[in-house]
Enzyme design. Structure first.
Site, PDB file in Angstrom:
ATOM      1  N   HIS A 122       0.805  -1.330   0.007  1.00  0.00           N
ATOM      2  CA  HIS A 122       0.156   0.063   0.099  1.00  0.00           C
ATOM      3  C   HIS A 122       0.895   1.287   0.052  1.00  0.00           C
ATOM      4  O   HIS A 122       0.272   2.122  -0.082  1.00  0.00           O
ATOM      5  CB  HIS A 122      -0.929  -0.044   1.129  1.00  0.00           C
ATOM      6  CG  HIS A 122      -0.223   0.470   2.504  1.00  0.00           C
ATOM      7  ND1 HIS A 122      -0.092  -0.590   3.524  1.00  0.00           N
ATOM      8  CD2 HIS A 122      -0.257   1.513   3.022  1.00  0.00           C
ATOM      9  CE1 HIS A 122       0.376  -0.207   4.531  1.00  0.00           C
ATOM     10  NE2 HIS A 122       0.302   1.415   4.282  1.00  0.00           N
ATOM     11  N   ASP A 152       0.191  -7.614   1.636  1.00  0.00           N
ATOM     12  CA  ASP A 152       0.408  -5.952   1.864  1.00  0.00           C
ATOM     13  C   ASP A 152       2.032  -6.027   1.650  1.00  0.00           C
ATOM     14  O   ASP A 152       2.459  -5.223   2.260  1.00  0.00           O
ATOM     15  CB  ASP A 152      -0.033  -5.422   3.003  1.00  0.00           C
ATOM     16  CG  ASP A 152      -0.031  -4.161   3.056  1.00  0.00           C
ATOM     17  OD1 ASP A 152       0.380  -3.444   1.960  1.00  0.00           O
ATOM     18  OD2 ASP A 152       0.271  -3.303   4.161  1.00  0.00           O
ATOM     19  N   SER A 225       4.792   2.088   7.686  1.00  0.00           N
ATOM     20  CA  SER A 225       4.455   1.115   6.720  1.00  0.00           C
ATOM     21  C   SER A 225       5.565   0.765   5.977  1.00  0.00           C
ATOM     22  O   SER A 225       6.578   1.486   5.359  1.00  0.00           O
ATOM     23  CB  SER A 225       3.336   1.636   5.763  1.00  0.00           C
ATOM     24  OG  SER A 225       2.146   1.966   6.408  1.00  0.00           O
TER      25      SER A 225
END
Length: 485
Positions: A122, A152, A225
């Site tokens: 993402h 992911d 992230s």
């Protein structure tokens, strides 16, 4: 309302913010009483931080609309929906949606010295340009080698050699309570270090069937992230991916993709640019205690086959009602485990599937197919909520054959025949088991039923304390175990 979310990209940053925060190092130690060798964490940070990078991903996106412009206004029940999934167009019907280009920040780490870098899918999803910034402020343009939205994870590459790297540890060896360190780029503050422990392992956060996450209380925020979660040996045991938060910030509940999953996925992305997964071709659901008793299992385990996909590898081998208790030599303790076992197997290979069928276990052999994105639903476990049965006065349910009028009213396809539940006693066995008005009973303990009398007869012939019903609900076939006393 508290929720779990994939770590969102921060708002586009400005050069002033980047310059003001570059090189800032922060540390957070929630375990003040933890007995750690003096200087150990500092030495670890000094050793590993050169391999941790900032990811700058440029995406084209719809122009943002302030809360004052939202149709429902700030504070409405739709405010959070719009924050997460985008705002409606504020212009006239049919007018074009304005678009702009923005740069979002994430984290990553070098896994191979010749430029391969791991991050989150993402972070780089739909990016038109990706750049990588190191702790010494050097920047490189990056190529996206491959992404895997199901876990992911993403692999990118820069044109460089002799880079500092991080190695992957064995996430299966990590225990709850062990110290961990997260390094990343929260809110654009490059090189931020936070410390905590492993709060839980094998967490299912409803983010897909292929990952059981590591939970940690090390502070993880927007921009973390793709950054590494490290053990005290300096090994990556997870890739930070999601948080559980009431406000979008860290509350000490973060989630990381385990390193053993990372190793498998990144290896495939490195070699082929995509992740190939095996495909079985069944829809499954959990085995409750009632279902286990109804089918003759000693405990609630395995994955119950609720549907077999046409023209799939399972079509001529597995049957509706089979309970898969083993796959290719590995036990299947729950429906959650089966998709990961199947996906990890190579397509086009022969595998052995252990099933409980008609009260006895047997081993079947079939050749796996290759999973396409459109086929994900066929591998995803069905609802594990409490399931149950139906019948006559004994069950506290009013039953009716599926007449042409009922078929039209319920919009049933012509290939669905059975008995429809038209009313329920709220304290009856059927209601207690979770059956609903409108459910269509297709089978009772393996016997097809077409009339209410068929249901009663099947229950009279029952030699167990629970019955297994196959029903159709909203177009989906489910099995329900019903205790008969």
């Amino acid at each position: 309302m508290t929720r779990h979310e994939i770590l969102p990209r921060p708002a586009p940053f400005t050069a002033a913010i980047t310059a003001a925060t570059a090189g800032v190092w922060m540390a957070w130690a929630p375990l003040a009483s933890a007995q750690t060798e003096p200087g150990l964490v500092a030495d670890l940070v000094e050793k590993t931080s050169p391999a941790v990078v900032t990811i700058l991903a440029t995406q084209e996106r719809e122009a943002q609309i302030s809360p004052e412009q939202w149709t429902f206004g700030p504070g409405s029940p739709f405010e959070e929906f719009f924050r997460r999934f985008g705002q409606p167009n504020s212009g006239e019907r049919g007018s074009p949606v304005p678009r702009s280009e923005g740069t979002s920040l994430g984290s990553g780490f070098v896994i191979e010295a010749d430029g391969y870098i791991v991050t989150n899918d993402h972070v780089v999803d739909e990016a038109t340009n990706v750049r990588v910034r190191f702790h010494d402020e050097s920047e490189f343009e990056a190529e996206v080698i491959g992404t895997d939205p199901q876990t992911d994870l993403a692999l990118i590459k820069i044109d460089a050699d002799d880079l500092p790297t991080l190695s992957l540890g064995d996430s299966d060896d990590m225990r709850v309570g062990e110290d961990v360190i997260a390094v990343g780029n929260p809110f654009g503050l490059g090189g931020t270090v936070t410390r905590g422990i492993i709060s839980a392992v094998s967490r299912d956060i409803n983010a897909g069937p292929y990952v059981d996450f590591i939970q940690t209380d090390a502070a993880i925020n927007r921009g973390n992230s793709g950054g590494p979660l490290l053990n005290l040996e300096g090994e990556v045991i997870g890739v930070n991916s999601a948080i559980y938060s009431p406000n979008g910030g860290s509350v000490g509940v973060g989630f990381a993709v385990p390193s053993n999953t990372v190793e498998y996925v990144v290896g495939q992305l490195r070699d082929a640019g995509v992740v190939e997964r095996g495909w079985l071709g069944v829809s499954i659901q959990g085995v409750t205690a009632d279902i286990a008793e109804a089918v003759g299992l000693d405990e609630a385990r395995g994955a119950l086959v609720a549907e077999v996909v046409a023209d799939s590898p399972a079509e001529d081998t597995l049957r509706i009602g089979d309970v898969i208790v083993g796959f290719n030599g590995a036990p299947v303790a729950s429906s959650r485990e089966l998709p990961k076992l199947v996906a990890a197997a190579a397509p086009d290979q022969d595998v052995e599937v252990e099933v409980l069928r008609d009260g006895r276990e047997q081993t079947l052999t079939l050749r796996l197919g290759r999973l396409d994105s459109e086929e994900l639903a066929a591998l995803t476990p069905g609802s594990d909520q409490k399931q149950s049965g139906t019948a006559s006065e004994r069950l506290g349910a009013t039953l009716s054959a599926v007449t042409p009028a009922a078929r039209e009213q319920l919009r049933l396809p012509n290939d669905i025949d059975g008995v429809v539940i038209t009313s329920l006693d709220g304290e009856g066995l059927a209601a207690e088991a979770g059956l609903r008005v409108g459910d269509i009973i297709l089978q009772v303990s393996g016997t097809d039923v077409r009339t209410p009398r068929d249901v009663d007869t099947a229950l009279q012939d029952l030699n167990a304390s629970a019955a297994l019903f196959q029903i159709s609900r909203d177009g989906t076939r489910l099995f329900v175990g019903v205790r008969m006393g």
